[in-house]
Design a protein around this motif. Structure first.
Motif, short mmCIF file in Angstrom:
data_model
loop_
_atom_site.label_atom_id
_atom_site.label_comp_id
_atom_site.label_asym_id
_atom_site.label_seq_id
_atom_site.Cartn_x
_atom_site.Cartn_y
_atom_site.Cartn_z
N LYS A 92 14.65 2.57 4.07
CA LYS A 92 13.94 1.57 4.89
C LYS A 92 12.58 2.11 5.32
O LYS A 92 11.57 1.42 5.21
CB LYS A 92 14.79 1.21 6.10
N THR A 93 12.56 3.35 5.76
CA THR A 93 11.30 3.98 6.17
C THR A 93 10.35 4.09 4.98
O THR A 93 9.16 3.79 5.09
CB THR A 93 11.57 5.38 6.75
N LEU A 94 10.89 4.50 3.83
CA LEU A 94 10.07 4.63 2.62
C LEU A 94 9.48 3.28 2.21
O LEU A 94 8.30 3.20 1.86
CB LEU A 94 10.91 5.21 1.48
N VAL A 95 10.27 2.23 2.27
CA VAL A 95 9.78 0.90 1.92
C VAL A 95 8.67 0.47 2.88
O VAL A 95 7.64 -0.08 2.45
CB VAL A 95 10.94 -0.12 1.90
N GLU A 96 8.87 0.71 4.15
CA GLU A 96 7.85 0.34 5.13
C GLU A 96 6.55 1.12 4.90
O GLU A 96 5.46 0.56 4.97
CB GLU A 96 8.37 0.57 6.55
N GLU A 97 6.68 2.43 4.60
CA GLU A 97 5.48 3.23 4.33
C GLU A 97 4.78 2.77 3.06
O GLU A 97 3.55 2.71 3.01
CB GLU A 97 5.87 4.71 4.21
N THR A 98 5.56 2.42 2.04
CA THR A 98 4.97 1.92 0.79
C THR A 98 4.25 0.60 1.03
O THR A 98 3.15 0.38 0.53
CB THR A 98 6.07 1.74 -0.27
N LYS A 99 4.88 -0.28 1.79
CA LYS A 99 4.25 -1.56 2.12
C LYS A 99 2.93 -1.34 2.85
O LYS A 99 1.92 -1.96 2.52
CB LYS A 99 5.20 -2.39 2.97
N THR A 100 2.94 -0.43 3.81
CA THR A 100 1.72 -0.13 4.56
C THR A 100 0.65 0.43 3.63
O THR A 100 -0.52 0.05 3.73
CB THR A 100 2.03 0.88 5.69
N ALA A 101 1.06 1.30 2.72
CA ALA A 101 0.09 1.88 1.78
C ALA A 101 -0.52 0.80 0.89
O ALA A 101 -1.72 0.80 0.64
CB ALA A 101 0.76 2.96 0.93
N PHE A 102 0.31 -0.13 0.42
CA PHE A 102 -0.22 -1.20 -0.42
C PHE A 102 -1.16 -2.11 0.35
O PHE A 102 -2.19 -2.53 -0.15
CB PHE A 102 0.91 -2.02 -1.05
N VAL A 103 -0.81 -2.41 1.60
CA VAL A 103 -1.68 -3.26 2.42
C VAL A 103 -3.00 -2.55 2.66
O VAL A 103 -4.07 -3.16 2.55
CB VAL A 103 -0.97 -3.62 3.75
N ASP A 104 -2.94 -1.24 2.97
CA ASP A 104 -4.17 -0.47 3.18
C ASP A 104 -5.00 -0.42 1.91
O ASP A 104 -6.23 -0.56 1.95
CB ASP A 104 -3.85 0.96 3.65
N SER A 105 -4.34 -0.25 0.76
CA SER A 105 -5.05 -0.22 -0.52
C SER A 105 -5.71 -1.56 -0.80
O SER A 105 -6.83 -1.63 -1.28
CB SER A 105 -4.10 0.13 -1.66
N LYS A 106 -4.98 -2.63 -0.50
CA LYS A 106 -5.54 -3.97 -0.71
C LYS A 106 -6.79 -4.16 0.14
O LYS A 106 -7.80 -4.67 -0.34
CB LYS A 106 -4.50 -5.03 -0.37
N ASP A 107 -6.71 -3.74 1.39
CA ASP A 107 -7.87 -3.85 2.28
C ASP A 107 -9.05 -3.03 1.73
O ASP A 107 -10.19 -3.50 1.74
CB ASP A 107 -7.52 -3.38 3.69
#
Length: 181
Positions: A92-107
């Motif tokens: 769950k933590t890994l998925v949340e971190e990955t999601k955050t990384a993708f959102v940051d990358s998108k930005d």
């Protein structure tokens, strides 16, 4: 006492059902055929008890193997379930971190896209930061609008053309008109 009456009544009902089913001719002939087969099997096994013992042992071994396989599968699934319980918070933590990384990358990509649009529009107008030379898109070379081949070379999507090229007539046609505007 009530339990003993229940068992007796079930037995009487089963016997009554068996007797009633014998009124049908096909049922009688089928039951007769099966009874003869059972009789022959019983005679065979009375003469050959070793075969009966071997078949019983074989069935017993198969049932033991099936039980052991089932037990092994049960233990395996239990261990995997416990592993899953332990991994769930980590995943769950890994998925949340990955999601955050993708959102940051998108930005970051969106910001870079905006910066690129701004730099490209400035370059096409001749005001590219770091140079005072106009920018000629690669499509202009492919369409034959610019004489003298690729002036920028390499893998770029366009080239900065020196002002001397305009004066010497190396930039021709629509590209030159567009670049001067």
């Amino acid at each position: 006492m009530a339990g003993s009456k229940f068992g007796k009544m079930v037995l009487i009902g089963a016997l009554t059902g068996a007797v009633v089913s014998m009124f049908d001719k096909t049922t009688r002939s089928e039951m007769s055929r099966r009874a003869k087969g059972l009789s022959e099997d019983a005679k065979y096994y009375m003469k050959n008890p070793d075969v009966l013992r071997w078949k019983i042992q074989d069935k017993s071994d198969k049932l033991k193997a099936l039980y052991e396989q089932f037990d092994s599968d049960k233990r395996y699934l239990q261990s995997k379930a416990s592993e899953l319980k332990e991994l769930t918070p980590t995943v769950k933590t890994l998925v949340e971190e990955t999601k955050t990384a993708f959102v940051d990358s998108k930005d970051a990509v969106m910001e870079a896209k905006d910066d690129y649009k701004q730099m490209a529009s400035e370059a096409i107008k001749g005001g590219h930061p770091g140079t005072d030379q106009p920018f000629v898109p690669e499509e202009a070379y492919a369409d034959g609008q610019v004489d003298g081949g690729s002036m920028g070379g390499g893998d770029s999507k366009g080239a900065f053309v020196p002002d001397e090229a305009y004066r010497e007539g190396q930039v021709a046609g629509e590209a030159r008109d567009n670049m001067k505007n």
